[in-house]
Design a protein around this motif. Structure first.
Motif, PDB file in Angstrom:
ATOM      1  N   ALA A  92     -62.631 -22.555 -13.364  1.00  0.00           N
ATOM      2  CA  ALA A  92     -62.535 -22.968 -12.068  1.00  0.00           C
ATOM      3  C   ALA A  92     -63.487 -24.495 -12.672  1.00  0.00           C
ATOM      4  O   ALA A  92     -62.998 -25.462 -12.324  1.00  0.00           O
ATOM      5  CB  ALA A  92     -63.879 -22.335 -11.067  1.00  0.00           C
ATOM      6  N   ARG A  93     -64.851 -24.460 -13.750  1.00  0.00           N
ATOM      7  CA  ARG A  93     -65.527 -25.058 -13.897  1.00  0.00           C
ATOM      8  C   ARG A  93     -64.715 -26.285 -15.341  1.00  0.00           C
ATOM      9  O   ARG A  93     -64.876 -27.333 -15.135  1.00  0.00           O
ATOM     10  CB  ARG A  93     -66.356 -24.295 -14.620  1.00  0.00           C
ATOM     11  N   VAL A  94     -63.289 -25.490 -16.185  1.00  0.00           N
ATOM     12  CA  VAL A  94     -62.210 -26.585 -17.017  1.00  0.00           C
ATOM     13  C   VAL A  94     -61.708 -27.304 -15.847  1.00  0.00           C
ATOM     14  O   VAL A  94     -61.642 -28.308 -16.206  1.00  0.00           O
ATOM     15  CB  VAL A  94     -61.791 -24.867 -17.730  1.00  0.00           C
ATOM     16  N   GLU A  95     -61.488 -26.471 -14.549  1.00  0.00           N
ATOM     17  CA  GLU A  95     -59.920 -27.529 -13.451  1.00  0.00           C
ATOM     18  C   GLU A  95     -61.212 -27.954 -13.112  1.00  0.00           C
ATOM     19  O   GLU A  95     -61.018 -29.572 -13.236  1.00  0.00           O
ATOM     20  CB  GLU A  95     -60.180 -25.994 -12.483  1.00  0.00           C
ATOM     21  N   GLN A  96     -62.817 -28.046 -12.820  1.00  0.00           N
ATOM     22  CA  GLN A  96     -63.422 -29.047 -11.686  1.00  0.00           C
ATOM     23  C   GLN A  96     -63.763 -30.385 -13.215  1.00  0.00           C
ATOM     24  O   GLN A  96     -63.561 -31.303 -12.890  1.00  0.00           O
ATOM     25  CB  GLN A  96     -64.597 -28.234 -11.837  1.00  0.00           C
ATOM     26  N   ASN A  97     -64.125 -30.239 -14.428  1.00  0.00           N
ATOM     27  CA  ASN A  97     -64.368 -30.921 -15.242  1.00  0.00           C
ATOM     28  C   ASN A  97     -62.974 -31.881 -16.030  1.00  0.00           C
ATOM     29  O   ASN A  97     -63.065 -33.325 -16.310  1.00  0.00           O
ATOM     30  CB  ASN A  97     -65.351 -30.582 -16.502  1.00  0.00           C
ATOM     31  N   PHE A  98     -62.023 -31.015 -16.267  1.00  0.00           N
ATOM     32  CA  PHE A  98     -61.081 -31.526 -17.006  1.00  0.00           C
ATOM     33  C   PHE A  98     -59.674 -31.850 -16.200  1.00  0.00           C
ATOM     34  O   PHE A  98     -58.303 -31.834 -16.543  1.00  0.00           O
ATOM     35  CB  PHE A  98     -61.291 -30.812 -17.976  1.00  0.00           C
ATOM     36  N   GLN A 101     -54.311 -29.619 -15.011  1.00  0.00           N
ATOM     37  CA  GLN A 101     -53.114 -29.160 -15.906  1.00  0.00           C
ATOM     38  C   GLN A 101     -54.417 -28.647 -17.471  1.00  0.00           C
ATOM     39  O   GLN A 101     -53.772 -28.184 -18.496  1.00  0.00           O
ATOM     40  CB  GLN A 101     -52.700 -30.204 -16.605  1.00  0.00           C
ATOM     41  N   ALA A 102     -55.466 -29.371 -17.571  1.00  0.00           N
ATOM     42  CA  ALA A 102     -56.570 -28.556 -18.510  1.00  0.00           C
ATOM     43  C   ALA A 102     -56.492 -26.918 -18.696  1.00  0.00           C
ATOM     44  O   ALA A 102     -56.463 -26.405 -20.260  1.00  0.00           O
ATOM     45  CB  ALA A 102     -57.811 -29.288 -18.193  1.00  0.00           C
ATOM     46  N   ALA A 103     -56.259 -26.323 -17.545  1.00  0.00           N
ATOM     47  CA  ALA A 103     -55.828 -24.837 -17.670  1.00  0.00           C
ATOM     48  C   ALA A 103     -55.442 -24.368 -17.181  1.00  0.00           C
ATOM     49  O   ALA A 103     -55.254 -24.986 -15.519  1.00  0.00           O
ATOM     50  CB  ALA A 103     -57.293 -24.425 -17.543  1.00  0.00           C
ATOM     51  N   ASP A 104     -54.276 -24.159 -17.231  1.00  0.00           N
ATOM     52  CA  ASP A 104     -52.825 -23.849 -15.870  1.00  0.00           C
ATOM     53  C   ASP A 104     -53.863 -22.715 -15.402  1.00  0.00           C
ATOM     54  O   ASP A 104     -52.924 -21.431 -15.916  1.00  0.00           O
ATOM     55  CB  ASP A 104     -51.532 -23.125 -16.985  1.00  0.00           C
ATOM     56  N   LEU A 105     -54.136 -22.622 -14.955  1.00  0.00           N
ATOM     57  CA  LEU A 105     -54.878 -21.487 -13.393  1.00  0.00           C
ATOM     58  C   LEU A 105     -53.901 -20.586 -12.974  1.00  0.00           C
ATOM     59  O   LEU A 105     -54.687 -19.876 -13.269  1.00  0.00           O
ATOM     60  CB  LEU A 105     -55.989 -22.131 -12.537  1.00  0.00           C
TER      61      LEU A 105
END
Length: 190
Positions: A92-98, A101-105
């Motif tokens: 979730a933090r990766v998605e929030q910051n980047f 598309q940064a992490a295909d959650l």
């Protein structure tokens, strides 16, 4: 070890394998043992769990949600959780910051289940180290209770005694008090 298992306890082991296969998992974990303990014709263990408010449908839904929460397997996510890393929070933090598309959650949360032909050959799915520990602890529980045979109730006691696997998390998340469940199992065996 299995020579001491009653027919019902053997059914739990076979049921755990069937649950792992149905969910497309490559190892039998504590969660699969729990699901098998909630199955039909298991005896007092199922009655105790159901009496505490856990149904097989609820448990299966919780297992599915927990095992599809990351791209890693349930053992990996559990190992990270044990050292204080919440994989869902990291994603979730990766998605929030980047950005999304940064992490295909979505792909990470819903891995493609394995097909029956992708599972280990030979018909048997191996037990995870925690599930093996549960079976060992169930034998110790039977010996401590001076039982000549190992019943599903002893397997449930082993599951409760292990207390750190995905099954324990499912039970706690469902609102079960593990100490009370243990007391109820001991009372059922008495």
């Amino acid at each position: 070890m299995f020579e001491r298992f009653t027919a019902e306890a053997r059914a739990v082991v076979i049921g755990a394998q069937a649950e792992a296969r149905t969910l497309g998992h490559t190892k039998i974990g504590t969660e699969h043992v729990l699901l098998a303990l909630l199955g039909p014709d298991v005896g007092e263990a199922a009655y105790v769990l159901r009496g505490a408010g856990l149904t097989v449908e609820d448990a299966r839904a919780r297992v599915t949600a927990l095992t599809k929460g990351s791209a890693l397997g349930p053992d990996d996510a559990e190992a990270l959780r044990a050292i204080g890393i919440d994989l869902d929070a990291v994603l979730a933090r990766v998605e929030q910051n980047f950005g999304v598309q940064a992490a295909d959650l979505e792909a990470a949360r819903q891995p493609e289940p394995r097909k029956w032909w992708q599972l280990p050959k030979g018909g048997h799915i191996p037990f995870s180290p925690r599930a093996k520990k549960v079976l060992e602890l169930s034998l110790r529980e039977a010996v401590a209770l001076r039982s000549r045979e190992l019943r599903p109730e002893h397997i449930l006691l082993g599951l409760l005694r292990e207390g750190e696997g995905l099954a324990a998390r499912v039970m706690v998340d469902a609102g079960l008090n593990l100490k009370v469940v243990r007391e109820d199992v001991l009372a059922a065996l008495a």
